[in-house]
Design an enzyme around this catalytic site. Structure first.
Site, PDB file in Angstrom:
ATOM      1  N   GLY A   1       7.128   6.199   7.917  1.00 43.63           N
ATOM      2  CA  GLY A   1       6.218   7.343   7.957  1.00 43.63           C
ATOM      3  C   GLY A   1       6.390   8.104   9.256  1.00 43.63           C
ATOM      4  O   GLY A   1       7.462   8.089   9.863  1.00 43.63           O
ATOM      5  N   SER A   2       5.313   8.736   9.683  1.00 44.07           N
ATOM      6  CA  SER A   2       5.424   9.624  10.842  1.00 44.07           C
ATOM      7  C   SER A   2       5.458   8.824  12.144  1.00 44.07           C
ATOM      8  O   SER A   2       5.019   7.675  12.221  1.00 44.07           O
ATOM      9  CB  SER A   2       4.237  10.580  10.874  1.00 44.07           C
ATOM     10  N   ASN A   3       5.957   9.494  13.163  1.00 49.11           N
ATOM     11  CA  ASN A   3       6.046   8.913  14.477  1.00 49.11           C
ATOM     12  C   ASN A   3       4.666   8.550  15.021  1.00 49.11           C
ATOM     13  O   ASN A   3       4.459   7.475  15.582  1.00 49.11           O
ATOM     14  CB  ASN A   3       6.712   9.951  15.379  1.00 49.11           C
TER      15      ASN A   3
ATOM     16  N   GLU B   1      10.170   2.770  10.502  1.00 52.64           N
ATOM     17  CA  GLU B   1      11.188   3.767  10.187  1.00 52.64           C
ATOM     18  C   GLU B   1      10.495   5.117  10.292  1.00 52.64           C
ATOM     19  O   GLU B   1       9.702   5.475   9.423  1.00 52.64           O
ATOM     20  CB  GLU B   1      11.675   3.504   8.750  1.00 52.64           C
TER      21      GLU B   1
ATOM     22  N   VAL C   1       1.814   7.910  13.361  1.00 54.70           N
ATOM     23  CA  VAL C   1       1.224   6.741  12.708  1.00 54.70           C
ATOM     24  C   VAL C   1       2.018   5.487  13.086  1.00 54.70           C
ATOM     25  O   VAL C   1       1.448   4.414  13.300  1.00 54.70           O
ATOM     26  CB  VAL C   1       1.148   6.927  11.172  1.00 54.70           C
TER      27      VAL C   1
ATOM     28  N   CYS D   1      13.753  11.755   5.680  1.00 55.39           N
ATOM     29  CA  CYS D   1      13.874  11.391   7.096  1.00 55.39           C
ATOM     30  C   CYS D   1      15.263  11.746   7.583  1.00 55.39           C
ATOM     31  O   CYS D   1      15.467  12.009   8.752  1.00 55.39           O
ATOM     32  CB  CYS D   1      13.690   9.903   7.295  1.00 55.39           C
TER      33      CYS D   1
ATOM     34  N   GLU E   1      10.140  17.257  14.403  1.00 59.78           N
ATOM     35  CA  GLU E   1      10.425  17.093  12.982  1.00 59.78           C
ATOM     36  C   GLU E   1       9.514  18.036  12.176  1.00 59.78           C
ATOM     37  O   GLU E   1       8.295  18.017  12.328  1.00 59.78           O
ATOM     38  CB  GLU E   1      10.175  15.642  12.557  1.00 59.78           C
TER      39      GLU E   1
ATOM     40  N   LYS F   1       0.851  -1.189   0.000  1.00 56.46           N
ATOM     41  CA  LYS F   1       0.000   0.000   0.000  1.00 56.46           C
ATOM     42  C   LYS F   1       0.891   1.245   0.000  1.00 56.46           C
ATOM     43  O   LYS F   1       1.474   1.607   1.010  1.00 56.46           O
ATOM     44  CB  LYS F   1      -0.928   0.044   1.215  1.00 56.46           C
TER      45      LYS F   1
HETATM   46  C1  UN1 Z   1      14.384   8.692   3.809  1.00 60.61           C
HETATM   47  O1  UN1 Z   1      14.429   9.904   3.834  1.00 60.61           O
HETATM   48  O2  UN1 Z   1      13.481   8.090   4.402  1.00 60.61           O
HETATM   49  O3  UN1 Z   1      20.204   8.643   2.918  1.00 60.61           O
HETATM   50  C2  UN1 Z   1      15.334   7.841   3.035  1.00 60.61           C
HETATM   51  C3  UN1 Z   1      19.352   9.200   2.234  1.00 60.61           C
HETATM   52  C4  UN1 Z   1      18.630   8.398   1.194  1.00 60.61           C
HETATM   53  C5  UN1 Z   1      17.467   7.682   1.791  1.00 60.61           C
HETATM   54  C6  UN1 Z   1      16.567   8.542   2.625  1.00 60.61           C
HETATM   55  N1  UN1 Z   1      19.540   7.462   0.601  1.00 60.61           N
HETATM   56  O4  UN1 Z   1      19.067  10.373   2.386  1.00 60.61           O
END
Ligand code: UN1
Length: 502
Positions: free
Chosen positions: A236-238, A258, A240, A292, A393, A183
């Protein structure tokens, strides 16, 4: 529900892919897929019902019985073809990505490249997927641990890496013998569909990869609750992520989360400032700050602070906002209007907290920018570690500079947030480098480079509030997507009791 054997070329009416058929969602409910740079509608996307997702799970569950027995090197051959097709289509996919998600073309190419790298890496694992053989404590007894596939994997991906992140999750899942219900994020359905088309063309048997479009609250929720789904991989977000952990945790699923980051670049008094500036600008404003791993804090030693801030402000002022397809653009749009508004609320919070906004601020609306969702690259100085803009964030092109007295304070500030994904230090001092490696709380650490740029063959993930202790990519992905089975083979012909017989 209409079934079509193949998706017509150039179709902008997207469909789910279940059991090898391209199908409409129940009731044919749809939403628009919008280019964040221009506001143009580029596709119409089905919104799956709970029953649609349950059907996909059903197919994946039945297909697992067959797929888990296909030899891993054969599964991997399909992955090599996936890698080859991704490589052939790299430019086209990158352009589609920029149109759908906004990141500038050079970065979109990198996103696809990350998928290509993952395809070949995981294809190689089809002939490795190493387990262990180890001596038994008893004579005439053999001991080994092998990797077993787990079952149906529910893969829930974000919009910020529309190709790379789905490949991090689906490729190891499939090579290791699991089946998938995927999804993708509501903002980037087209790239998900392109990936699934590639799987189909590469010869993946029907039912191994199933794609369902839809919202987290309807489609995602079914994946979390259905007991036939044995693992969930979510980025995704913390907020969720916590929900995913509790819902899927109740079903004792294996869960990889993650989540966010509040990544910092530390600049020491002996740093190469030209290099530090390049690293900071690239990792803070690249992808409009929507990684992220994006740098959102600079922790600057007081001896170089003023000079760094002055040069940084000058650099940030030169960044050109625009459509990521244009060569002249440095910073593309943010994902949608709601994101631009949420970034703006943080900027207002920063001002109210007493930080000095030296560059940027505000949703950009001059000329063509008004048609899209653009946020001005923004720089705050005079930020204290306890301010919300230094802790939460923001996920946009907003950078905060925090002044510190020495290395120890820099480490304390770096570690003083609930997240721990990526940290960086610029210094020429080898002793500080090794102390930083030991003391910075983060899953990724860069020395004399910004906070972005993780490579796919190393574990990826963070500590503390960034996740739940799992890692993606590299050999770590094998551990997440397979189950250990320890096997003892006694060839002594008699009862031998472990721990008891001498
Ligand atoms: C992400 O932002 O979830 O190291 C992944 C990096 C990329 C991957 C980021 N190779 O910024």
């Amino acid at each position: 529900m209409g079934c079509r054997p193949r998706i017509p070329a150039g179709m902008v009416e997207l469909r789910n892919y279940i059991g090898g058929n391209w199908v409409d969602a129940e009731g044919n409910r749809r939403i628009d897929d919008v280019n964040p740079a221009t506001g143009e509608i580029i596709a119409s996307v089905p919104q799956s019902s709970a029953a649609d997702v349950a059907r996909a799970i059903d197919v994946a569950h039945k297909t697992f019985e067959h797929w888990r027995k296909v030899p891993a090197p054969k599964r991997a051959e399909i992955m090599y073809r996936v890698g080859t097709l991704l490589r052939e289509r790299k430019e086209d996919l990158a352009r589609k990505m920029t149109r759908e998600m906004g990141k500038v073309l050079v970065e979109a190419r990198g996103d696809v490249q990350e998928g290509i790298d993952m395809a070949f890496y995981m294809a190689g694992e089809g002939r490795r997927a190493f387990g262990h053989t180890t001596p038994s404590e008893l004579p005439n007894k053999f001991a080994m641990a092998v990797r077993d596939p787990i079952g149906v994997a529910g893969i829930i991906t974000p919009w910020n890496f529309p190709m790379a992140i789905p490949t991090w999750k689906t490729f190891p899942a499939i090579v290791l013998g699991n089946t998938v219900v995927f999804k993708p994020a509501t903002d980037t359905p087209m790239l998900a569909l392109e990936l699934v088309k590639i799987f189909e063309e590469a010869g993946l048997p029907p039912g191994v990869m199933n794609l369902v479009f839809g919202s987290g609250s309807v489609a995602g929720e079914v994946l979390l609750k259905d007991e036939r789904v044995r693992l969930i991989s979510f980025t995704g977000s913390n907020e969720v992520g916590r929900h995913v952990a509790s819902e899927a945790g109740l079903g004792l699923k294996r869960i990889s989360l993650e989540l966010g980051g509040k990544n910092a670049v530390i600049v020491m008094d002996d740093a190469d400032l030209d290099l530090a500036l390049d690293g900071i600008v690239w990792s803070a404003y690249g992808t409009s700050g929507q990684r992220c791993t994006a740098c959102s804090r600079v922790i600057a030693h007081e001896a170089i602070h003023d000079q760094l801030v002055e040069r940084l402000a000058a650099r940030v002022k030169t960044l050109r906002l625009g459509d990521g397809l244009l060569e002249t653009t440095d910073v593309g749009p943010v994902i949608n209007r709601g994101a631009a508004e949420s970034i703006d609320r943080y900027v207002e919070i920063g001002k109210a907290e007493g930080a000095q906004m030296v560059v940027g601020g505000g949703i950009a609306s001059e000329g063509d920018l008004a048609k899209g969702s653009f946020y001005r690259p923004t720089l705050f100085t005079g930020v204290r570690p306890d301010m919300r803009i230094a802790k939460e964030e923001i996920f946009g092109p907003v950078l905060s500079v925090i002044k510190v007295k020495d290395f120890d304070e820099a480490v304390r500030v770096n570690n003083g947030v609930t997240y721990g994904l990526s940290s960086s230090i610029f210094t020429q001092d080898v002793n500080r480098v090794f102390r930083a490696i030991r003391d910075l709380e983060s899953g990724l650490l860069y020395v004399n480079a910004g906070t972005t740029g993780a490579e796919i063959h190393l574990p990826f993930g963070g500590v503390k509030g960034t996740g739940n202790g799992h890692r993606e990519a590299g050999v770590a992905a094998l551990d997440f997507f397979s189950e250990w089975k320890s096997v003892y083979i006694d060839y002594s012909g008699q009862l031998q009791r472990a721990q008891i017989d001498a």
